[in-house]
Design a protein around this motif. Structure first.
Motif, PDB file in Angstrom:
ATOM      1  N   TRP A  13       0.818  -1.219   0.000  1.00  0.00           N
ATOM      2  CA  TRP A  13       0.000   0.000   0.000  1.00  0.00           C
ATOM      3  C   TRP A  13       0.855   1.274   0.000  1.00  0.00           C
ATOM      4  O   TRP A  13       0.437   2.309  -0.493  1.00  0.00           O
ATOM      5  N   LEU A  63      -2.812  -1.445  -8.782  1.00  0.00           N
ATOM      6  CA  LEU A  63      -4.260  -1.682  -8.891  1.00  0.00           C
ATOM      7  C   LEU A  63      -4.662  -1.721 -10.370  1.00  0.00           C
ATOM      8  O   LEU A  63      -5.536  -2.503 -10.769  1.00  0.00           O
ATOM      9  N   PHE A 109      -3.837  -5.129 -11.774  1.00  0.00           N
ATOM     10  CA  PHE A 109      -4.902  -6.074 -11.393  1.00  0.00           C
ATOM     11  C   PHE A 109      -6.137  -5.859 -12.263  1.00  0.00           C
ATOM     12  O   PHE A 109      -6.751  -6.810 -12.756  1.00  0.00           O
ATOM     13  N   LYS A 118      -8.835 -13.815 -10.701  1.00  0.00           N
ATOM     14  CA  LYS A 118      -7.663 -13.068 -10.247  1.00  0.00           C
ATOM     15  C   LYS A 118      -7.986 -12.568  -8.857  1.00  0.00           C
ATOM     16  O   LYS A 118      -9.145 -12.340  -8.515  1.00  0.00           O
ATOM     17  N   THR A 119      -6.971 -12.412  -8.040  1.00  0.00           N
ATOM     18  CA  THR A 119      -7.212 -11.994  -6.663  1.00  0.00           C
ATOM     19  C   THR A 119      -6.091 -11.066  -6.260  1.00  0.00           C
ATOM     20  O   THR A 119      -4.930 -11.272  -6.635  1.00  0.00           O
ATOM     21  N   LEU A 120      -6.451  -9.996  -5.554  1.00  0.00           N
ATOM     22  CA  LEU A 120      -5.474  -8.987  -5.139  1.00  0.00           C
ATOM     23  C   LEU A 120      -5.284  -9.068  -3.635  1.00  0.00           C
ATOM     24  O   LEU A 120      -6.270  -9.071  -2.891  1.00  0.00           O
ATOM     25  N   HIS A 121      -4.034  -9.134  -3.191  1.00  0.00           N
ATOM     26  CA  HIS A 121      -3.728  -9.042  -1.761  1.00  0.00           C
ATOM     27  C   HIS A 121      -2.919  -7.771  -1.539  1.00  0.00           C
ATOM     28  O   HIS A 121      -1.815  -7.640  -2.064  1.00  0.00           O
ATOM     29  N   ALA A 122      -3.490  -6.841  -0.776  1.00  0.00           N
ATOM     30  CA  ALA A 122      -2.783  -5.598  -0.477  1.00  0.00           C
ATOM     31  C   ALA A 122      -2.492  -5.524   1.006  1.00  0.00           C
ATOM     32  O   ALA A 122      -3.306  -5.952   1.831  1.00  0.00           O
ATOM     33  N   ASN A 123      -1.313  -5.003   1.342  1.00  0.00           N
ATOM     34  CA  ASN A 123      -0.904  -4.872   2.734  1.00  0.00           C
ATOM     35  C   ASN A 123      -0.181  -3.553   2.924  1.00  0.00           C
ATOM     36  O   ASN A 123       0.471  -3.068   2.004  1.00  0.00           O
ATOM     37  N   PRO A 124      -0.267  -2.989   4.133  1.00  0.00           N
ATOM     38  CA  PRO A 124       0.476  -1.750   4.393  1.00  0.00           C
ATOM     39  C   PRO A 124       1.973  -2.025   4.318  1.00  0.00           C
ATOM     40  O   PRO A 124       2.412  -3.164   4.509  1.00  0.00           O
ATOM     41  N   TYR A 174       2.953 -13.736   6.303  1.00  0.00           N
ATOM     42  CA  TYR A 174       1.798 -14.633   6.205  1.00  0.00           C
ATOM     43  C   TYR A 174       1.339 -14.841   4.770  1.00  0.00           C
ATOM     44  O   TYR A 174       0.569 -15.749   4.495  1.00  0.00           O
ATOM     45  N   GLU A 175       1.803 -14.010   3.837  1.00  0.00           N
ATOM     46  CA  GLU A 175       1.405 -14.209   2.440  1.00  0.00           C
ATOM     47  C   GLU A 175       2.031 -15.470   1.838  1.00  0.00           C
ATOM     48  O   GLU A 175       1.537 -15.994   0.844  1.00  0.00           O
TER      49      GLU A 175
END
Lengths: 249, 249
Positions: free
Chosen positions: B195, B206, B209, B217-223, B232-233
């Motif tokens: 992020w 973004l 994606f 399709k899947t988006l994983h966003a993290n700070p 953990y990803e």
């Protein structure tokens, strides 16, 4: 808290209860491992608009957390939903479903806000009541609620220090008041975003993720409309709660 | 494909190899279950800029996929990286790391594009070579590559029908050409977004994606910043590849 019925199937006890909150009867269900004793993590599940406390997905999640992780889980009917729906409520929900989902307008958001404040008070009373049971106890608490479950969840989690992790989403920041509440949330949050959401515009959900004060937050976005969250996210929610709340088995 | 060395530890065989592609020596590593026979899923791992084929995270992922899921995995040094870095390359990478990461400018992007086209040809040759080994075979292929691994991965996956699923991210759409390539990708993709990424601006990721043609399709966003993808990803990537490519144990 009055127990109405109790059944046990495949190791999971399901207890129907009712509680009076502000003069309103709030019906709920508590799921527990059969013969549970002592404190355990507790998952609060708040259904979405037009749904109720015992929809398939809530029951399935409750059973899974109970059986695999030793959790307790509780769900209640939100104001105007489930057993609490008047004929007028039911007609409104039928129209809403038949007309196709869409984003709420400003007036609907205001009406919703009053109802959601009531729902927050009810959830606090339910949490007080179930935590007094020795088989639930003062273990860590999680909140799972999408869509209306986030409209209620954001003010609830923002004001409830007992909640230690939350899955939110399919709802976004639409008002200044909601944004300020979201900015007070500091616990780990997983935010679900449907990329083509016709009810909660993508940017409002990304904004919700952005403004959370949580040091640990994670966004899962997937293509599709409001009610099309992919099934594989169930495993992600389970992994998320177990990571933050632990297990009791 | 010439084998340089082979060692086995805790059930995982690590084979160093080299391959000549367009007159260049491309050094790589192939990981396999000890005594592997027959076709299996193959995970291609492309390191990021300034990294190399045997960084800790690539080795750890290779060993985990081999041991838990019976995969083969391969990594090579990208042009100008690892064993292929000249003193000039090393000096440039030292300066880049010392100066703090930042987004590349248009001229750097152009220079990078030529190098990445070369890397794509190399990966195709490596894939041809390892699939000829009976212990790897024609099983389903996955691509894991973030940052430069996405700059190379998008043109590679877009043009390589053998790849059936990809983890991409920490890089976004910055040029029209890259966008057109991304629009040709149809296999399941997980996109990783940091992020607060100082190298790959959030909106460009973004956009990546958004433009992928993949139905799933899947988006994983993290700070956090560019190199701060949460640990953990790893479990999410493993779950993603196993879901799409299966297992061989």
């Amino acid at each position: 808290m009055r127990i109405i019925s109790e059944t046990t199937e495949l190791g999971v006890t399901e207890r129907a209860f009712e509680l009076e909150v502000d003069g309103e009867r709030v019906p709920g269900i508590l799921w527990l491992p059969e013969g549970a004793e002592g404190a355990r993590p507790l998952l609060l599940q708040c259904h979405g608009g037009t749904q109720h406390k015992r929809i398939d997905t809530i029951v399935a999640r409750a059973r899974s957390f109970v059986r695999h992780h030793g959790y307790a889980s509780v769900a209640i009917d939100a104001p105007g939903h489930g057993e609490r729906a008047t004929e007028e409520d039911r007609e409104r929900m039928r129209r809403r479903i038949a007309g196709g989902l869409r984003a709420l307008g400003p007036e609907e958001l205001r009406a919703m806000a009053a109802r959601n404040a009531q729902a927050v008070r009810e959830w606090k009373a339910v949490l007080d009541a179930v935590q007094k049971l020795p088989e639930v106890g003062q273990g860590p608490v999680g909140w799972w609620g999408l869509s209306m479950g986030t409209a209620i969840g954001v003010p609830f989690v923002a004001s409830e220090p007992r909640v230690r992790a939350a899955v939110l989403g399919l709802a976004g920041v639409r008002t200044e008041e909601f944004e300020q509440l979201a900015r007070r949330i500091t616990v780990p949050v997983m935010v679900m975003c449907q990329w083509d959401d016709e009810v909660a515009p993508r940017d409002s959900v990304l904004k919700l993720f952005d403004v959370l004060a949580s040091k640990e937050k994670t966004l899962h976005a997937n293509p599709g409309r409001h009610v099309e969250v992919p099934a594989y996210e169930r495993a992600a929610w389970e992994e998320f709660f177990v990571r933050h709340l632990g297990r009791a088995v």
